[in-house]
Design a protein around this motif. Structure first.
Motif: not given
Length: 461
Positions: A119-121, A113, A109, A144, A88, A451-452, A454, A93
């Motif tokens: 996975d990331y955030s 994407g 995104h 978000e 992860t 996956n993004f 949350k 941003c």
């Protein structure tokens, strides 16, 4: 198909034991001894540690900076991260004054994407604090799941904000359950020192460090901590490099403040002398805050061992030496700041920390995974090995020795700052949400499979 991992030594931030792990779909279904599951693929993990997947809380992928863009994007960067045991990443941003926050988030995104293999955030940069921003931020948190905000106290006329913006961000975070991250250097004084150096013809890479002395990191760290206390909020100081900053964080924590500190592998094993390498080679080691004089390394290791610093990030921000770092020949201020670190974060901390007896195995897991999951709203989905948690696992051979080199790394940059360093221990297989990304040291993942995430609101740890 389900997966049964047998015979490994399972290590979390609090436990160590031999056992089997049954994975069903994306989750850990069962943990025990002598598990049997008909139809499952059986993975022999004898002789290996099984760690929870690493969480890198500090990356800059596909990021514009200094007239260029980081070499590693979300595909090459997350692929390299996976080779290094990370499942992860939380990327920064960037925002622009006067532009809606959601525009910046959607841009990030689009960057991630269809490229991320794990996975990331996102953390969200705060470049101004006004009524428009205050009206948008609750939506950012609720819709978000972005619950951490980055404030720069440096990079005057580029990213730097004033104390009013920092303080108002801390007040908002307290009310809405977010964590404020701060790049703590006194940008105004750095600006003065930089202009003074250039006026005297001091243009070599070493002056990047000499114009950003540790006193300015310590001052900004202390100022941010006092503002955090005044707001009764929570603060996370990124990439701590020096004794001056460690002291401010330690003092704040002893006063009962919710202040947390992160350092990075480059500050634990490299020092300021690298910026003095001839033929402009020192430019490879230009990042902010800069590398410090060698005695600071022991201060950082002690702070990690004693719990004064809590996490390890990479501050991955890679640029090629040829064509990108070279933009600063004749003017150190034009050298793009950053280095390729993401792949070696996990191994360097294990080799230099656990293998050399500086930190315990449990502390290692806590620093590279568990504490990041807790601070950034991902625990217990991520950051541990438990029934119901995501099946993010690293099968790690503690006996492998390898030499770090740009010839063998998987980052896109044309150099490695740890070139020639021998490390002990290596991830051999990495599983993200029940699927191999790295298997027997080979990449078997897929771009866009990440996956993004949350994230939950901040909870004190």
């Amino acid at each position: 198909m389900n997966m049964l991992i047998k015979g490994g030594t399972i290590v979390t931030a609090v436990d160590i034991y031999k056992g089997d792990i049954l994975i069903e779909g994306h989750k850990i279904k069962a943990i025990g001894s002598n598990l049997v599951e008909t139809g499952s693929e059986v993975i022999d993990a004898r002789g290996l540690y099984i760690f929870p997947g690493g969480i890198d809380p500090h990356t800059h992928l596909d990021m514009p900076f200094g007239g260029t863009t980081t070499k590693d994007d979300f595909e090459t960067g997350t692929k390299a991260a996976a080779f290094g045991g990370t499942t992860t990443v939380i990327d920064f941003c960037l925002t622009t004054k006067g532009i809606p926050l959601t525009d910046a988030i959607q841009a990030w995104h689009r960057k991630a994407g269809n490229k991320a293999v794990i996975d990331y955030s996102f953390h969200l940069m705060i470049s101004e604090m006004n009524e428009e921003v205050l009206n948008e931020l609750p939506q950012v948190i609720e819709e978000e799941g972005i619950t951490s905000f980055k404030v720069f106290m440096a990079y005057k006329d580029v990213f730097q904000v004033n104390d009013d913006t920092l303080y108002r961000t801390l007040l908002f975070a307290k009310k809405h359950g977010a964590l404020v991250m701060v790049h703590a250097e006194n940008g105004d004084i750095i600006d003065y020192l930089t202009k003074d150096a250039l006026s005297k013809g001091n243009t070599d890479p070493i002056y990047h460090a000499l114009t950003r002395p540790p006193e300015l990191e310590g001052e900004a760290t202390g100022r941010a901590a006092y503002l955090c206390g005044l707001a009764d909020s929570q603060l996370y100081v990124v990439h701590v490099t020096c004794a001056e900053a460690v002291k401010q964080i330690t003092d704040a924590r002893q006063r009962g403040l919710r202040v947390y500190g992160e350092t990075c592998p480059q500050y634990l094993v490299l020092d300021q002398s690298y910026l003095e390498l001839p033929d402009f080679e020192g430019a490879k080691y230009v990042w902010s805050p800069p590398l410090r004089e060698k005695p600071n390394q022991q201060v950082l290791w002690d702070a990690l061992r004693l719990g004064h610093l809590q996490t390890i990030g990479s501050d991955q921000c890679s640029f090629d030496f040829t064509g990108q770092k070279e933009l600063g020949r004749g003017d150190f201020t034009k050298i793009p700041n950053g280095g390729p670190i993401i792949e070696d974060r996990f191994s360097i901390l294990y080799s230099e920390g656990v293998h050399k007896g500086r930190i315990s195995l449990h502390q290692f897991v806590n620093m590279v995974s568990t504490q990041n999951a807790k601070l950034f709203g991902l625990f217990p989905q991520k950051g541990t090995i438990a029934v119901g948690s995501d099946a993010d696992l690293v099968l790690f051979d503690p006996d492998i020795e390898r030499k770090i080199s740009a010839d063998t790394h998987h980052m896109a940059a044309d150099y490695n700052p740890f070139e020639g360093m021998t490390v002990r221990g290596q991830p051999v297989s990495v599983i993200s949400r029940g699927n191999f990304v790295i298997r027997d040291k080979q990449f078997v993942g897929k771009a866009g499979s990440g996956n993004f995430l949350k994230r939950k609101k901040f909870q004190q740890v």
